[in-house]
Scaffold this active site. Structure first.
Site, mmCIF file in Angstrom:
data_model
loop_
_atom_site.group_PDB
_atom_site.id
_atom_site.type_symbol
_atom_site.label_atom_id
_atom_site.label_comp_id
_atom_site.label_asym_id
_atom_site.label_seq_id
_atom_site.Cartn_x
_atom_site.Cartn_y
_atom_site.Cartn_z
ATOM 1 C CB CYS A 51 42.931 16.949 -35.250
ATOM 2 S SG CYS A 51 41.427 17.746 -34.675
ATOM 3 C CG LEU A 52 40.002 12.403 -31.919
ATOM 4 C CD1 LEU A 52 39.177 12.222 -30.654
ATOM 5 C CD2 LEU A 52 40.423 11.055 -32.480
ATOM 6 C CG HIS A 81 45.329 19.769 -30.755
ATOM 7 N ND1 HIS A 81 45.899 19.333 -31.935
ATOM 8 C CD2 HIS A 81 44.004 19.499 -30.872
ATOM 9 C CE1 HIS A 81 44.942 18.852 -32.719
ATOM 10 N NE2 HIS A 81 43.781 18.924 -32.095
ATOM 11 C CD GLU A 82 42.029 18.589 -27.763
ATOM 12 O OE1 GLU A 82 41.002 19.052 -28.301
ATOM 13 O OE2 GLU A 82 42.685 17.653 -28.270
ATOM 14 C CG HIS A 86 39.808 21.911 -31.291
ATOM 15 N ND1 HIS A 86 39.401 21.861 -32.601
ATOM 16 C CD2 HIS A 86 40.620 20.835 -31.124
ATOM 17 C CE1 HIS A 86 39.946 20.801 -33.199
ATOM 18 N NE2 HIS A 86 40.701 20.162 -32.321
ATOM 19 C CD GLN A 125 38.050 17.997 -31.518
ATOM 20 O OE1 GLN A 125 38.462 17.987 -30.368
ATOM 21 N NE2 GLN A 125 38.574 17.242 -32.472
ATOM 22 N N GLY A 129 42.784 13.725 -26.629
ATOM 23 C CA GLY A 129 42.140 14.973 -26.239
ATOM 24 C C GLY A 129 40.932 15.253 -27.108
HETATM 25 ZN ZN LIG Z 1 41.796 18.454 -32.610
#
Ligand SMILES: [Zn+2]
Length: 175
Positions: free
Chosen positions: A92-93, A134-135, A138, A50, A45
């Site tokens: 998380c990226l 999660h997304e 963000h 991000q 995701g």
């Molecule tokens: Zn993340």
């Protein structure tokens, strides 16, 4: 085009993203860049903030773990219902190399616009439910480490400082 993923902590990752007024070509380009960026980083995701864009856009692909699923782009996603509880070891990226258990809802209902601007409603379970929560976090300036103890968060913050300085050295070698 693969875009650069911001590393936490970063001021943009703390901001509220703005709703998309019209799903046009620039949004579709953003979505396709986000998919490319997510796949290049081997994530499931990614949220627009991000990659430094404060629009309410997320992309998801949990098919490696949920073959019945499919790649999804959600514009202006809103979670309208939550059910049950599920603890999941999240990463998380924007926080590379870290993962911690986070308590989430097990099942969520999410409303969003697809890339054609058509409203969709979807009930998500398992990893997809976790990824949607999660997304969308963000988009509200929240990352998964905001859900864990401040002690653990501060340890991760220190490690990210190192990751950032290593990156900067790679990007701009000293003369
Ligand atoms: Zn993340």
């Amino acid at each position: 085009m693969v875009r650069e993923i911001l590393i936490w902590p970063h001021p943009i990752l703390k901001q509220q993203a703005k709703p998309v007024a019209r799903v046009d070509a620039s949004i579709r380009t953003l979505v396709s860049d986000m998919f490319e960026t997510m796949y290049a980083a081997e994530g499931v995701g990614l949220a627009a903030p991000q990659v430094g864009v404060l629009h309410r856009v997320i992309v998801l692909d949990t098919t490696p773990r949920q073959p019945e699923s499919r790649p999804l782009a959600m514009i202006n996603p809103v979670i309208t219902a939550m059910e049950g509880e599920l603890t999941y070891n999240e990463g998380c990226l924007s926080i590379p190399g870290e993962s911690e258990d986070v308590d989430r809802a097990a099942v969520v209902t999410v409303k969003f616009l697809d890339v054609d601007g058509v409203e969709q409603t979807m009930v998500c379970e398992g990893l997809l439910s976790i990824a949607v929560q999660h997304e969308t976090d963000h988009l509200n300036g929240t990352v998964f480490v905001d859900h864990i103890s401040s002690l653990k968060r501060e340890v991760i913050r220190k490690r990210m400082k190192r990751v950032k300085s290593e990156r900067e050295e790679r990007v701009s070698p000293r003369a």
